[in-house]
Design an enzyme around this catalytic site. Structure first.
Site, PDB file in Angstrom:
ATOM      1  N   THR A  84      -9.632   2.768   2.426  1.00 26.79           N
ATOM      2  CA  THR A  84      -8.574   3.734   2.718  1.00 26.79           C
ATOM      3  C   THR A  84      -7.841   4.176   1.453  1.00 26.79           C
ATOM      4  O   THR A  84      -7.749   5.365   1.155  1.00 26.79           O
ATOM      5  CB  THR A  84      -7.560   3.125   3.713  1.00 26.79           C
ATOM      6  OG1 THR A  84      -8.287   2.675   4.857  1.00 26.79           O
ATOM      7  CG2 THR A  84      -6.538   4.152   4.139  1.00 26.79           C
ATOM      8  N   GLU A 101       1.740  -1.064  -9.901  1.00 31.00           N
ATOM      9  CA  GLU A 101       2.855  -0.438  -9.174  1.00 31.00           C
ATOM     10  C   GLU A 101       2.589  -0.419  -7.664  1.00 31.00           C
ATOM     11  O   GLU A 101       3.494  -0.598  -6.855  1.00 31.00           O
ATOM     12  CB  GLU A 101       3.054   0.985  -9.697  1.00 31.00           C
ATOM     13  CG  GLU A 101       4.160   1.788  -9.062  1.00 31.00           C
ATOM     14  CD  GLU A 101       5.544   1.251  -9.390  1.00 31.00           C
ATOM     15  OE1 GLU A 101       6.121   0.574  -8.514  1.00 31.00           O
ATOM     16  OE2 GLU A 101       6.051   1.498 -10.498  1.00 31.00           O
ATOM     17  N   VAL A 155       3.491  -3.508  -4.810  1.00 27.57           N
ATOM     18  CA  VAL A 155       4.783  -3.734  -4.147  1.00 27.57           C
ATOM     19  C   VAL A 155       5.413  -2.381  -3.805  1.00 27.57           C
ATOM     20  O   VAL A 155       5.595  -1.540  -4.677  1.00 27.57           O
ATOM     21  CB  VAL A 155       5.768  -4.515  -5.044  1.00 27.57           C
ATOM     22  CG1 VAL A 155       7.038  -4.856  -4.267  1.00 27.57           C
ATOM     23  CG2 VAL A 155       5.137  -5.774  -5.606  1.00 27.57           C
ATOM     24  N   ILE A 202       6.473   3.766  -3.848  1.00 29.44           N
ATOM     25  CA  ILE A 202       7.827   3.796  -4.414  1.00 29.44           C
ATOM     26  C   ILE A 202       7.806   3.463  -5.900  1.00 29.44           C
ATOM     27  O   ILE A 202       7.235   2.455  -6.283  1.00 29.44           O
ATOM     28  CB  ILE A 202       8.741   2.771  -3.706  1.00 29.44           C
ATOM     29  CG1 ILE A 202       8.711   2.969  -2.198  1.00 29.44           C
ATOM     30  CG2 ILE A 202      10.148   2.839  -4.257  1.00 29.44           C
ATOM     31  CD1 ILE A 202       9.440   1.864  -1.440  1.00 29.44           C
ATOM     32  N   GLU A 253      -1.667  -5.030  12.124  1.00 29.86           N
ATOM     33  CA  GLU A 253      -3.064  -5.457  12.187  1.00 29.86           C
ATOM     34  C   GLU A 253      -3.345  -6.146  13.525  1.00 29.86           C
ATOM     35  O   GLU A 253      -2.431  -6.608  14.200  1.00 29.86           O
ATOM     36  CB  GLU A 253      -3.343  -6.479  11.063  1.00 29.86           C
ATOM     37  CG  GLU A 253      -2.981  -6.018   9.684  1.00 29.86           C
ATOM     38  CD  GLU A 253      -4.094  -5.206   9.031  1.00 29.86           C
ATOM     39  OE1 GLU A 253      -5.236  -5.250   9.527  1.00 29.86           O
ATOM     40  OE2 GLU A 253      -3.805  -4.516   8.028  1.00 29.86           O
ATOM     41  N   ASP A 294       3.086 -11.590   3.446  1.00 26.92           N
ATOM     42  CA  ASP A 294       2.922 -10.383   2.631  1.00 26.92           C
ATOM     43  C   ASP A 294       4.178 -10.124   1.806  1.00 26.92           C
ATOM     44  O   ASP A 294       4.120  -9.841   0.608  1.00 26.92           O
ATOM     45  CB  ASP A 294       2.628  -9.188   3.563  1.00 26.92           C
ATOM     46  CG  ASP A 294       2.591  -7.870   2.819  1.00 26.92           C
ATOM     47  OD1 ASP A 294       1.567  -7.585   2.174  1.00 26.92           O
ATOM     48  OD2 ASP A 294       3.587  -7.124   2.875  1.00 26.92           O
ATOM     49  N   LYS A 348       4.679 -10.167  -2.461  1.00 27.11           N
ATOM     50  CA  LYS A 348       5.325  -9.090  -3.212  1.00 27.11           C
ATOM     51  C   LYS A 348       6.562  -9.612  -3.951  1.00 27.11           C
ATOM     52  O   LYS A 348       6.863  -9.183  -5.072  1.00 27.11           O
ATOM     53  CB  LYS A 348       5.701  -7.953  -2.269  1.00 27.11           C
ATOM     54  CG  LYS A 348       4.467  -7.229  -1.692  1.00 27.11           C
ATOM     55  CD  LYS A 348       4.833  -6.336  -0.516  1.00 27.11           C
ATOM     56  CE  LYS A 348       3.630  -5.570   0.023  1.00 27.11           C
ATOM     57  NZ  LYS A 348       3.913  -4.923   1.324  1.00 27.11           N
ATOM     58  N   GLY A 357       0.209   2.865   3.166  1.00 29.95           N
ATOM     59  CA  GLY A 357      -0.456   4.098   3.573  1.00 29.95           C
ATOM     60  C   GLY A 357      -1.346   4.636   2.478  1.00 29.95           C
ATOM     61  O   GLY A 357      -1.118   4.399   1.291  1.00 29.95           O
TER      62      GLY A 357
END
Lengths: 427, 427
Positions: B14, B130, B133, B137, B191, B202, B206, B304
């Site tokens: 993806t 980048e 995390v 952003i 998920e 998760d 991060k 995403g």
């Protein structure tokens, strides 16, 4: 590159003192980070006797700017004196002498952008100005670097702390503009002459810089609509909140649609579930939309001694790490075909007008709006004591600015309308 | 540096497809920006036949990772296959072959940080992450660069979109955790096996990366408290909102006080006037406090295809502009003296417990709390039908975690207490 870096600071005022203090406090951190011997070699100001409350070696101080500009050992010049001249002259001289420049001088950049950047490019040195917009907020570097893969589509900024403080206080406490302004002046959040902040000029200068970095085009202030917050009343704020679920913010907007760029500064009605509505008090926030990343927002203290110093010293570190970086300020080839005239901008509007309570008032007003193809989404009439003028609040569907201004001009001339009709655009 | 830059992409899933699409869409923008001829030379995946819906030259595709790792013309390797192996092997080989690396692989970085960074340093190449995390952003670069003049004092992150989506829905619609989770799974926001997101793992990975960049210390996940959102109920959220003016967020917290670092992940009660409370749905936000800049926040889509691709390509651009940048990952000399054990962390707590309605219940419970020096700020007892167990909500003043866990253990053993007592820390 050589292992020691010398910095010269011009302007030992509030922000300048913050920079000296930052170097004092975090000297080891900075030197470890860049793995060089970084030194604030010279601090120049006309006044070098007043105690600024920060530790500074007297030998570093000078009143002669050439101790910086003509010193071949100085690599980076920080300009924090503000104003147009002699700041422009000093910056150009520094660039022409092969020195990198860091500045917070938004007014100067907004007015003399082309000349300054040309000098930086010719001399193959860098000019950094993170502190010029949004104070300490990481904003320009992320926009120019982290988001470099994006075509920026929209920028919405709350970038004037004074205006935002006043609107926030008016919202939270239901107080009048003049009343809150006075308090802001007493607290030092507004200048004795607050025109620059409350009329949107400061916001406009910052928007010019954001627009360059976001859209690769330099749009001078004369070319776009700038409107301040002086006409906003507690009634407007209350209506926005209770009827629309919104708040009112002074926004800097730059927005590209089909090659047409809208650039404008004005009070804007912002939905309460939009993150910008949570940017309150003296804080600033910039909400950007990129074609790849979607929306992002950066938030923080847009002014003040230490936040602004953080950005200035951050720029110095960036330069030290990359003295040979290709100098790109925004996209090299702008996607902007034209800058849209304000009269062609389409918005939804909130209107507040005051009339004598007599038959046919609404009929006449809605007739005028209809003449300009402006249709109404809602109308609210406020109850008042018998015989007193009645405030009417309206929200329109999307309409062109030129239609709205023409309609309001006619409405203001109606003999039953009292005072000036105010309109505020919805986001 | 040479004028053309070749990039190899490992992992055509993806995010990988998003990266290909970004290069397709914004090829000119990227090349103009870096003033080089940038090419996505090779895309490697085990499956190169499935249509990803993005345009890709078939000659670029390969199933052999050595077409990237052993190709001397490739300058930058993007690793987007995820997982520990063979991702680790490939990254190390890329670094050892003198290639810069861009990755979004938080799990790998969190687990094998030292080995990966050592390889990058030895080979004098850069590794950028980048995208690992906060998705798109701008977060790690601003933290590491724009804010470089600061000692970071506090980091508070909402950095898992799934958990935040669930908590937001529970808040807005008053629904149960399980119910919202099911919907999130149907919508693709969670998920099939959601453990990793809802149990905080998760977020923890991060946080490890944020802690390295913010505080210069690598704290493995085994060393800190990680707690998910599965025990949060609509009752908790309602109480937080109505009694405390707060919302509940899953926060990643890293905080330095007097040389002692607190690192923890858990649901946290956040005041509604704190900007983090406005980070809703699948959005992420990271709120940082620096010693010079004060508070700043970065906000955007934390996951995403396209937002994450924006960060990956942004990293590529950063590397292309600065292949020789000194490799600093956070402050070189950490100010952290010790990592505080969770039991020594002091918080205010919200408690929810369920008891049989009989005389002396509150007296006994407050007695136990008092034994551990825990004093109460407020107590609310909910009305229920006669004979049913009664929920009691309490808010304490500041207390040590070890005292709270010991007290709750004793409270849970009381014969009039039903079910497990839940406690949530206040920000």
């Amino acid at each position: 590159m050589k292992d020691n870096v010398n910095i010269g600071l011009i302007g030992f005022g509030t922000i300048g003192s913050g920079v000296v203090e930052t170097f004092n406090q975090n000297f080891d951190l900075i030197n470890d980070k860049v793995k060089k011997d970084v030194k604030l070699k010279r601090v120049v100001d006309l006044d070098i006797t007043t105690d600024r409350g920060v530790k500074v070696d007297p030998e570093v101080l000078s009143t002669d700017v050439n101790d910086i500009l003509e010193d071949p050992e100085i690599d980076i010049v920080i300009e924090l004196m503000g104003g147009y001249q002699p700041a422009l002259k000093f910056i150009l001289k520094a660039l022409n002498n092969g020195k990198h420049v860091v500045t917070a001088n938004k007014a100067l950049l907004a007015k003399h952008w082309e000349e300054i950047i040309a000098a930086a490019r010719e001399n193959n040195v860098r000019i950094c100005f993170e502190a010029s917009v949004g104070g300490g907020i990481p904003l320009l570097q992320p926009l120019n670097e982290s988001l470099a893969a994006n075509n920026v589509k929209e920028i919405y900024g709350i970038i004037n702390g004074t205006a935002n403080y006043i609107l926030t206080k008016m919202t939270e406490e239901g107080r009048e503009f003049e009343d809150v302004l006075k308090e802001a002046q007493e607290k030092g959040y507004a200048e004795a002459d607050p025109t620059f902040d409350i009329e949107g000029h400061d916001t406009a200068q910052k928007l010019i810089i954001l627009t360059i970095l976001g859209f690769g085009i330099y749009v001078k202030q004369e070319r776009f609509h700038v409107e301040g917050i002086t006409k906003v009343t507690p009634d407007d704020i209350l209506f926005a909140k209770e009827e629309l679920g919104c708040c009112i913010k002074l926004l800097a907007i730059s927005k590209l649609v089909d090659g047409e760029l809208e650039v404008r500064v004005h009070p804007t009605i912002v939905p309460e579930d939009h993150l910008l509505s949570s940017v309150n008090g003296v804080f600033n926030g910039a909400y950007l939309v990129g074609d790849i990343v979607g929306p992002v927002m950066m938030y923080g203290q847009g002014a003040g001694m230490m936040p602004t110093a953080s950005a200035v010293v951050g720029d110095c570190i960036d330069i030290i790490q990359n003295m040979t970086k290709p100098v790109a300020y925004g996209p090299e080839k702008s996607k902007v075909k034209t800058v849209k005239a304000m009269e062609d901008v389409r918005s939804k509007y909130y209107l507040r007008l005051t009339t004598i309570d007599q038959p046919g008032v609404l009929h006449t007003i809605s007739g005028i709006l209809s003449d300009y193809s402006i249709s109404l989404e809602s109308v609210n009439q406020k109850q008042t004591a018998k015989g007193e003028p009645v405030p009417i609040f309206m929200v329109t569907h999307g309409a062109l600015e030129k239609h709205m201004t023409a309609a309001v001009e006619r409405i203001n001339k109606l003999d039953f309308v009292r005072g000036e009709t105010v309109f505020i655009r919805l986001l």
